[in-house]
Design a protein around this motif. Structure first.
Motif, PDB file in Angstrom:
ATOM      1  N   VAL A  47       0.830  -1.198   0.000  1.00 46.44           N
ATOM      2  CA  VAL A  47       0.000   0.000   0.000  1.00 46.44           C
ATOM      3  C   VAL A  47       0.872   1.258   0.000  1.00 46.44           C
ATOM      4  CG1 VAL A  47      -1.694   1.344   1.316  1.00 46.44           C
ATOM      5  CG2 VAL A  47      -1.901  -1.158   1.183  1.00 46.44           C
ATOM      6  N   GLY A  48       1.774   1.329   0.930  1.00 47.66           N
ATOM      7  CA  GLY A  48       2.630   2.500   1.014  1.00 47.66           C
ATOM      8  C   GLY A  48       3.643   2.331   2.115  1.00 47.66           C
ATOM      9  N   SER A  53      13.655   8.860   6.885  1.00 51.31           N
ATOM     10  CA  SER A  53      13.812  10.261   6.480  1.00 51.31           C
ATOM     11  C   SER A  53      12.483  11.000   6.406  1.00 51.31           C
ATOM     12  CB  SER A  53      14.484  10.319   5.106  1.00 51.31           C
ATOM     13  OG  SER A  53      13.635   9.715   4.127  1.00 51.31           O
ATOM     14  N   GLY A  54      11.387  10.225   6.380  1.00 44.78           N
ATOM     15  CA  GLY A  54      10.075  10.831   6.193  1.00 44.78           C
ATOM     16  C   GLY A  54       9.549  10.715   4.783  1.00 44.78           C
ATOM     17  N   SER A  55      10.400  10.260   3.876  1.00 43.92           N
ATOM     18  CA  SER A  55       9.963  10.077   2.497  1.00 43.92           C
ATOM     19  C   SER A  55       8.889   8.995   2.437  1.00 43.92           C
ATOM     20  CB  SER A  55      11.143   9.655   1.621  1.00 43.92           C
ATOM     21  OG  SER A  55      12.142  10.637   1.613  1.00 43.92           O
ATOM     22  N   THR A  56       7.895   9.225   1.608  1.00 41.27           N
ATOM     23  CA  THR A  56       6.804   8.267   1.474  1.00 41.27           C
ATOM     24  C   THR A  56       6.670   7.782   0.037  1.00 41.27           C
ATOM     25  OG1 THR A  56       5.246  10.110   1.211  1.00 41.27           O
ATOM     26  CG2 THR A  56       5.446   9.145   3.413  1.00 41.27           C
ATOM     27  N   TYR A  57       6.211   6.575  -0.096  1.00 39.31           N
ATOM     28  CA  TYR A  57       5.990   5.957  -1.401  1.00 39.31           C
ATOM     29  C   TYR A  57       4.666   5.206  -1.335  1.00 39.31           C
ATOM     30  CZ  TYR A  57      10.980   6.896  -1.696  1.00 39.31           C
ATOM     31  OH  TYR A  57      12.204   7.522  -1.680  1.00 39.31           O
ATOM     32  N   TYR A  58       3.939   5.245  -2.434  1.00 33.65           N
ATOM     33  CA  TYR A  58       2.613   4.632  -2.458  1.00 33.65           C
ATOM     34  C   TYR A  58       2.418   3.777  -3.693  1.00 33.65           C
ATOM     35  CZ  TYR A  58       1.694   8.232   1.033  1.00 33.65           C
ATOM     36  OH  TYR A  58       1.753   9.032   2.149  1.00 33.65           O
ATOM     37  N   VAL A  62      -3.435   3.585  -4.763  1.00 32.08           N
ATOM     38  CA  VAL A  62      -3.877   4.401  -3.634  1.00 32.08           C
ATOM     39  C   VAL A  62      -3.307   5.808  -3.683  1.00 32.08           C
ATOM     40  CG1 VAL A  62      -4.051   2.326  -2.223  1.00 32.08           C
ATOM     41  CG2 VAL A  62      -2.027   3.787  -2.019  1.00 32.08           C
ATOM     42  N   LYS A  63      -2.431   6.061  -4.616  1.00 34.25           N
ATOM     43  CA  LYS A  63      -1.776   7.363  -4.689  1.00 34.25           C
ATOM     44  C   LYS A  63      -2.814   8.474  -4.847  1.00 34.25           C
ATOM     45  CE  LYS A  63       2.082   6.895  -6.698  1.00 34.25           C
ATOM     46  NZ  LYS A  63       3.128   6.706  -7.741  1.00 34.25           N
ATOM     47  N   GLN A  80      -3.942   7.457   6.598  1.00 31.03           N
ATOM     48  CA  GLN A  80      -5.200   8.144   6.324  1.00 31.03           C
ATOM     49  C   GLN A  80      -5.707   7.692   4.971  1.00 31.03           C
ATOM     50  OE1 GLN A  80      -7.029  10.363   8.273  1.00 31.03           O
ATOM     51  NE2 GLN A  80      -8.576  10.164   6.657  1.00 31.03           N
ATOM     52  N   MET A  81      -6.903   7.164   4.942  1.00 32.48           N
ATOM     53  CA  MET A  81      -7.468   6.629   3.708  1.00 32.48           C
ATOM     54  C   MET A  81      -8.727   7.415   3.365  1.00 32.48           C
ATOM     55  SD  MET A  81      -6.981   2.541   4.378  1.00 32.48           S
ATOM     56  CE  MET A  81      -8.223   2.495   5.663  1.00 32.48           C
ATOM     57  N   ASN A  82      -8.689   8.081   2.244  1.00 36.74           N
ATOM     58  CA  ASN A  82      -9.820   8.880   1.784  1.00 36.74           C
ATOM     59  C   ASN A  82     -10.377   8.323   0.486  1.00 36.74           C
ATOM     60  OD1 ASN A  82      -9.386  10.702   3.947  1.00 36.74           O
ATOM     61  ND2 ASN A  82      -7.960  11.912   2.716  1.00 36.74           N
TER      62      ASN A  82
END
Length: 123
Positions: A47-48, A53-58, A62-63, A80-82
């Protein structure tokens, strides 16, 4: 080390949920934290993830709808899923490890896993 995922539930299409992952025995700052999901009869799916470092990947699926963040005060990682869709229905797991960047979407590279929380999106 124990991971505890929570926050799942039943929601209608287009709704939102926020999942939490709490840890004991480790500090999230030192690890990559990922969310995976597994729908009935299907393989576990990335999913992600959030790196130290705080870097995120998705995942592409779901992006733009899902966001991973860290609540340092509570030492939890949030998903958080919207704009939820029926195809988001699955058991969601948080996982922790130190994968190389090329392997962040591979569940095999994560060492510690939470027990999973069910998310059901009804149409």
């Amino acid at each position: 080390v124990q991971l505890q995922a929570s926050g799942g539930g039943l929601v209608q299409v287009g709704g939102s949920l926020r999942l939490s992952c709490a840890a004991s025995g480790l500090t999230f700052d030192d690890y990559t934290v990922a969310w995976f999901r597994q729908a009935a009869g299907k393989e576990r799916e990335f999913v992600g993830t959030m790196r130290p470092s705080g870097s995120t990947y998705y995942a592409d699926s779901v992006k733009g709808r899902f966001t991973i963040s860290r609540d340092n005060a509570k030492d939890t990682v949030l998903l958080q899923m919207n704009d939820l869709k029926p195809e988001d229905t699955a058991v969601y797991y948080c996982a922790v490890g130190n994968p190389v960047l090329s392997a962040i979407n591979s569940w095999r590279t994560y060492r510690y896993w939470g027990q999973g929380t069910q998310v059901t999106v009804s149409s």
